[in-house]
Design a protein around this motif. Structure first.
Motif, PDB file in Angstrom:
ATOM      1  N   PRO A 255       0.831  -1.207   0.000  1.00  0.00           N
ATOM      2  CA  PRO A 255       0.000   0.000   0.000  1.00  0.00           C
ATOM      3  C   PRO A 255       0.870   1.264   0.000  1.00  0.00           C
ATOM      4  CG  PRO A 255      -0.745  -1.539   1.677  1.00  0.00           C
ATOM      5  CD  PRO A 255       0.541  -2.079   1.153  1.00  0.00           C
ATOM      6  N   MET A 256       0.289   2.326  -0.464  1.00  0.00           N
ATOM      7  CA  MET A 256       0.964   3.611  -0.408  1.00  0.00           C
ATOM      8  C   MET A 256       0.825   4.134   1.016  1.00  0.00           C
ATOM      9  SD  MET A 256       0.160   6.888  -2.812  1.00  0.00           S
ATOM     10  CE  MET A 256      -0.657   5.886  -3.998  1.00  0.00           C
ATOM     11  N   MET A 257       1.927   4.543   1.624  1.00  0.00           N
ATOM     12  CA  MET A 257       1.828   5.056   2.993  1.00  0.00           C
ATOM     13  C   MET A 257       1.401   6.526   2.965  1.00  0.00           C
ATOM     14  SD  MET A 257       4.660   5.201   6.040  1.00  0.00           S
ATOM     15  CE  MET A 257       4.730   3.451   6.421  1.00  0.00           C
ATOM     16  N   VAL A 258       0.334   6.817   3.691  1.00  0.00           N
ATOM     17  CA  VAL A 258      -0.157   8.200   3.712  1.00  0.00           C
ATOM     18  C   VAL A 258      -0.140   8.735   5.150  1.00  0.00           C
ATOM     19  CG1 VAL A 258      -1.604   8.005   1.653  1.00  0.00           C
ATOM     20  CG2 VAL A 258      -2.572   7.412   3.882  1.00  0.00           C
ATOM     21  N   ASN A 259      -0.092  10.051   5.267  1.00  0.00           N
ATOM     22  CA  ASN A 259      -0.150  10.661   6.594  1.00  0.00           C
ATOM     23  C   ASN A 259      -1.609  10.817   7.024  1.00  0.00           C
ATOM     24  OD1 ASN A 259      -1.158  12.951   5.335  1.00  0.00           O
ATOM     25  ND2 ASN A 259       0.805  14.032   5.338  1.00  0.00           N
ATOM     26  N   GLN A 260      -1.799  11.430   8.181  1.00  0.00           N
ATOM     27  CA  GLN A 260      -3.168  11.516   8.724  1.00  0.00           C
ATOM     28  C   GLN A 260      -4.091  12.347   7.819  1.00  0.00           C
ATOM     29  OE1 GLN A 260      -3.888   9.461  11.255  1.00  0.00           O
ATOM     30  NE2 GLN A 260      -1.745   8.886  11.266  1.00  0.00           N
ATOM     31  N   ARG A 316       3.954 -12.670   3.061  1.00  0.00           N
ATOM     32  CA  ARG A 316       3.553 -11.665   2.072  1.00  0.00           C
ATOM     33  C   ARG A 316       2.027 -11.531   2.001  1.00  0.00           C
ATOM     34  NH1 ARG A 316       4.770 -14.181  -3.135  1.00  0.00           N
ATOM     35  NH2 ARG A 316       6.968 -13.702  -3.063  1.00  0.00           N
ATOM     36  N   GLY A 317       1.345 -12.662   2.262  1.00  0.00           N
ATOM     37  CA  GLY A 317      -0.116 -12.680   2.178  1.00  0.00           C
ATOM     38  C   GLY A 317      -0.789 -11.794   3.217  1.00  0.00           C
ATOM     39  N   GLN A 318      -0.052 -11.439   4.288  1.00  0.00           N
ATOM     40  CA  GLN A 318      -0.645 -10.584   5.328  1.00  0.00           C
ATOM     41  C   GLN A 318      -0.641  -9.112   4.946  1.00  0.00           C
ATOM     42  OE1 GLN A 318      -2.260 -11.575   8.093  1.00  0.00           O
ATOM     43  NE2 GLN A 318      -1.934 -13.590   7.182  1.00  0.00           N
ATOM     44  N   VAL A 319       0.186  -8.753   3.971  1.00  0.00           N
ATOM     45  CA  VAL A 319       0.260  -7.344   3.574  1.00  0.00           C
ATOM     46  C   VAL A 319      -1.039  -7.021   2.850  1.00  0.00           C
ATOM     47  CG1 VAL A 319       1.548  -5.606   2.277  1.00  0.00           C
ATOM     48  CG2 VAL A 319       2.752  -7.583   3.250  1.00  0.00           C
ATOM     49  N   THR A 320      -1.744  -6.025   3.316  1.00  0.00           N
ATOM     50  CA  THR A 320      -3.067  -5.799   2.731  1.00  0.00           C
ATOM     51  C   THR A 320      -2.959  -5.223   1.321  1.00  0.00           C
ATOM     52  OG1 THR A 320      -4.524  -3.877   2.820  1.00  0.00           O
ATOM     53  CG2 THR A 320      -3.155  -4.233   4.696  1.00  0.00           C
ATOM     54  N   SER A 321      -4.020  -5.455   0.552  1.00  0.00           N
ATOM     55  CA  SER A 321      -4.022  -4.978  -0.827  1.00  0.00           C
ATOM     56  C   SER A 321      -4.707  -3.625  -0.953  1.00  0.00           C
ATOM     57  CB  SER A 321      -4.704  -6.005  -1.731  1.00  0.00           C
ATOM     58  OG  SER A 321      -6.043  -6.164  -1.326  1.00  0.00           O
ATOM     59  N   VAL A 322      -4.992  -2.971   0.187  1.00  0.00           N
ATOM     60  CA  VAL A 322      -5.617  -1.641   0.073  1.00  0.00           C
ATOM     61  C   VAL A 322      -4.658  -0.701  -0.652  1.00  0.00           C
ATOM     62  CG1 VAL A 322      -7.009  -1.861   2.164  1.00  0.00           C
ATOM     63  CG2 VAL A 322      -4.736  -0.788   2.298  1.00  0.00           C
ATOM     64  N   GLU A 323      -5.246   0.339  -1.225  1.00  0.00           N
ATOM     65  CA  GLU A 323      -4.422   1.250  -2.027  1.00  0.00           C
ATOM     66  C   GLU A 323      -3.571   2.157  -1.140  1.00  0.00           C
ATOM     67  OE1 GLU A 323      -5.177   4.766  -5.170  1.00  0.00           O
ATOM     68  OE2 GLU A 323      -6.746   3.226  -5.035  1.00  0.00           O
ATOM     69  N   ARG A 324      -4.194   2.677  -0.074  1.00  0.00           N
ATOM     70  CA  ARG A 324      -3.498   3.630   0.785  1.00  0.00           C
ATOM     71  C   ARG A 324      -3.652   3.177   2.224  1.00  0.00           C
ATOM     72  NH1 ARG A 324      -3.772   8.085  -2.554  1.00  0.00           N
ATOM     73  NH2 ARG A 324      -3.490   9.691  -0.991  1.00  0.00           N
ATOM     74  N   LYS A 325      -2.588   3.343   2.986  1.00  0.00           N
ATOM     75  CA  LYS A 325      -2.676   2.958   4.385  1.00  0.00           C
ATOM     76  C   LYS A 325      -1.985   4.019   5.231  1.00  0.00           C
ATOM     77  CE  LYS A 325      -1.727  -0.727   7.606  1.00  0.00           C
ATOM     78  NZ  LYS A 325      -1.273  -2.063   7.897  1.00  0.00           N
ATOM     79  N   PRO A 326      -2.705   4.557   6.230  1.00  0.00           N
ATOM     80  CA  PRO A 326      -2.110   5.632   7.029  1.00  0.00           C
ATOM     81  C   PRO A 326      -1.024   5.126   7.977  1.00  0.00           C
ATOM     82  CG  PRO A 326      -4.367   5.205   7.736  1.00  0.00           C
ATOM     83  CD  PRO A 326      -4.081   4.261   6.617  1.00  0.00           C
ATOM     84  N   TYR A 327      -0.192   6.031   8.370  1.00  0.00           N
ATOM     85  CA  TYR A 327       0.879   5.731   9.311  1.00  0.00           C
ATOM     86  C   TYR A 327       0.876   6.824  10.350  1.00  0.00           C
ATOM     87  CZ  TYR A 327       5.494   4.588  11.121  1.00  0.00           C
ATOM     88  OH  TYR A 327       6.536   4.217  11.923  1.00  0.00           O
ATOM     89  N   ASP A 328       0.979   6.432  11.596  1.00  0.00           N
ATOM     90  CA  ASP A 328       0.960   7.388  12.680  1.00  0.00           C
ATOM     91  C   ASP A 328       2.350   7.986  12.840  1.00  0.00           C
ATOM     92  OD1 ASP A 328       0.741   8.808  14.924  1.00  0.00           O
ATOM     93  OD2 ASP A 328       0.137   7.136  16.229  1.00  0.00           O
ATOM     94  N   LEU A 329       2.497   9.231  12.399  1.00  0.00           N
ATOM     95  CA  LEU A 329       3.825   9.839  12.405  1.00  0.00           C
ATOM     96  C   LEU A 329       4.322  10.206  13.791  1.00  0.00           C
ATOM     97  CD1 LEU A 329       3.839  12.068   9.224  1.00  0.00           C
ATOM     98  CD2 LEU A 329       5.224  10.050   9.697  1.00  0.00           C
ATOM     99  N   ASP A 330       3.456  10.078  14.796  1.00  0.00           N
ATOM    100  CA  ASP A 330       3.930  10.374  16.138  1.00  0.00           C
ATOM    101  C   ASP A 330       4.789   9.258  16.693  1.00  0.00           C
ATOM    102  OD1 ASP A 330       2.662  12.730  15.991  1.00  0.00           O
ATOM    103  OD2 ASP A 330       0.799  11.999  16.910  1.00  0.00           O
ATOM    104  N   LYS A 331       4.632   8.076  16.072  1.00  0.00           N
ATOM    105  CA  LYS A 331       5.525   6.990  16.467  1.00  0.00           C
ATOM    106  C   LYS A 331       6.917   7.338  15.974  1.00  0.00           C
ATOM    107  CE  LYS A 331       2.379   3.103  15.912  1.00  0.00           C
ATOM    108  NZ  LYS A 331       1.999   2.135  14.889  1.00  0.00           N
TER     109      LYS A 331
END
Ligand code: GLU
Ligand code: ZN
Length: 333
Positions: A255-260, A316-331
């Motif tokens: 997935p593409m990593m996106v911010n909040q 590899r099968g656990q990686v989701t096929s969604v297009e975009r997935k957010p990432y918590d930048l506070d981590k």
């Protein structure tokens, strides 16, 4: 026999596995950030879990976009995270003759033409190139490297200061089975049409360079960010034309990593550079993001321990096929 463009083309034959060769191919447009770490990690784990090689290629063929020092910083960041590549890093800036000879090869197949259309014109046609410059065929003998690969040569050949496009009217139907997103089918002729292989400033286009290198380095598997999914059919198309026998890699797009705010993590959107202070933790969070469910006990472990666990448990099968997935930048990044 599978043919180029068939969905199963590029699959490893069960009884005759071709060696696994993966790669990570960052552009030195800035340091690695959390989004580049997950791409690096996914391709690394997929390669190591298959006992394959993992190569590093620095895609430094776009000087105007490069940041001085970024290449070295990327190498340092990968090393600090235990993501050690095989052999020496390869630099696209050292491989211009390969791209040049690929262009000559394509020109000899009467596929290249000089295009004077502005970007605005193509955009006004919903991004679909209408083929209007096709009559301006480029001959192999007219193709040369610009002096510094950025300035057109003095004895400008007919096509300089025009971009070079490749015709996509034949063999344009590309099907491939994405390792993460499943079957894909695209007709390049109607999905954008003839595309640029050499830019107006005479720099080689990303699509050309990456296709040449993936073929020449016998890359068997490419795991990378989902923002490149649209590029894959163009790269397969080029490899089918350039490589004989044509063996495009298998591709998998995370997935593409996106911010909040749902923006792709990138330098433009101020993605913070990957910190070197807690690489084990960065890896841990990257594994969580890739849905690998690392055990809590690994939090605080050093990079080699985290990677050992991750190679043994890579799914590899656990990686989701969604297009975009957010990432918590506070981590931590
Ligand atoms: N250099 C490209 C980037 O940094 C990736 C190219 C690829 O993996 O094919 O986005
Ligand atoms: Zn044109």
């Amino acid at each position: 026999m599978p043919k180029p463009g068939d969905a199963e083309f590029g699959d490893t034959e069960p009884g005759n596995p071709s060696p696994y060769i993966g790669r990570f191919a960052p552009s030195p447009t800035g340091p690695l950030h959390a989004g580049s770490l997950v791409a690096a990690l996914a391709s690394y784990l997929d390669a190591r879990a298959a006992h394959g090689q993992w190569l590093l290629r620095i895609e430094d063929i776009d000087p105007p976009r490069e940041i001085p020092g970024a290449s070295d910083l990327i190498l340092t960041q990968l090393d600090a995270h235990g993501l050690h590549w095989d052999g020496t890093a390869c630099y696209q800036s050292q491989r211009l003759e390969y791209y040049l000879s690929a262009l000559k090869n394509l020109a000899a197949q009467n596929l290249l033409f000089a295009c004077t259309c502005t970007r605005e014109r193509v955009r006004a046609n919903a991004g679909q190139y209408d083929g209007s410059c096709r009559a301006h065929l480029i001959q192999a003998k007219d193709i040369s490297i610009a002096a510094d690969n950025a300035t057109p040569p003095n004895n400008a050949a007919a096509h300089t200061s025009t971009s070079t496009r490749i015709r996509t009217d034949a063999h344009s139907l590309i099907a491939f089975d994405d390792l993460i997103k499943g079957p894909q089918r695209v007709d390049l002729h109607t999905a954008g049409g003839d595309f640029i292989v050499r830019r107006r400033d005479q720099l080689f286009a990303y699509q050309l360079a990456v296709a040449v290198d993936d073929a020449e380095q016998n890359i068997s598997h490419v795991l990378r960010g989902g923002d490149l999914l649209d590029s894959t059919p163009r790269q397969i198309f080029l490899i089918n034309l350039l490589d004989s026998p044509a063996t495009p890699p298998r591709y998998g797009h995370i997935p593409m990593m996106v911010n909040q705010d749902d923006q792709k993590l990138s330098k433009q959107h101020h993605a913070p550079s990957l910190e070197l202070g807690a690489p084990g933790e960065n890896l841990y969070h990257a594994l969580e993001w890739l849905n690998q469910s690392p055990p809590q006990a690994l939090l605080g472990a050093n990079p080699d321990e985290v990677l050992d666990w991750a190679i043994n448990h890579w799914d590899r099968g656990q990686v989701t096929s969604v297009e975009r997935k957010p990432y918590d930048l506070d981590k931590p990044s």
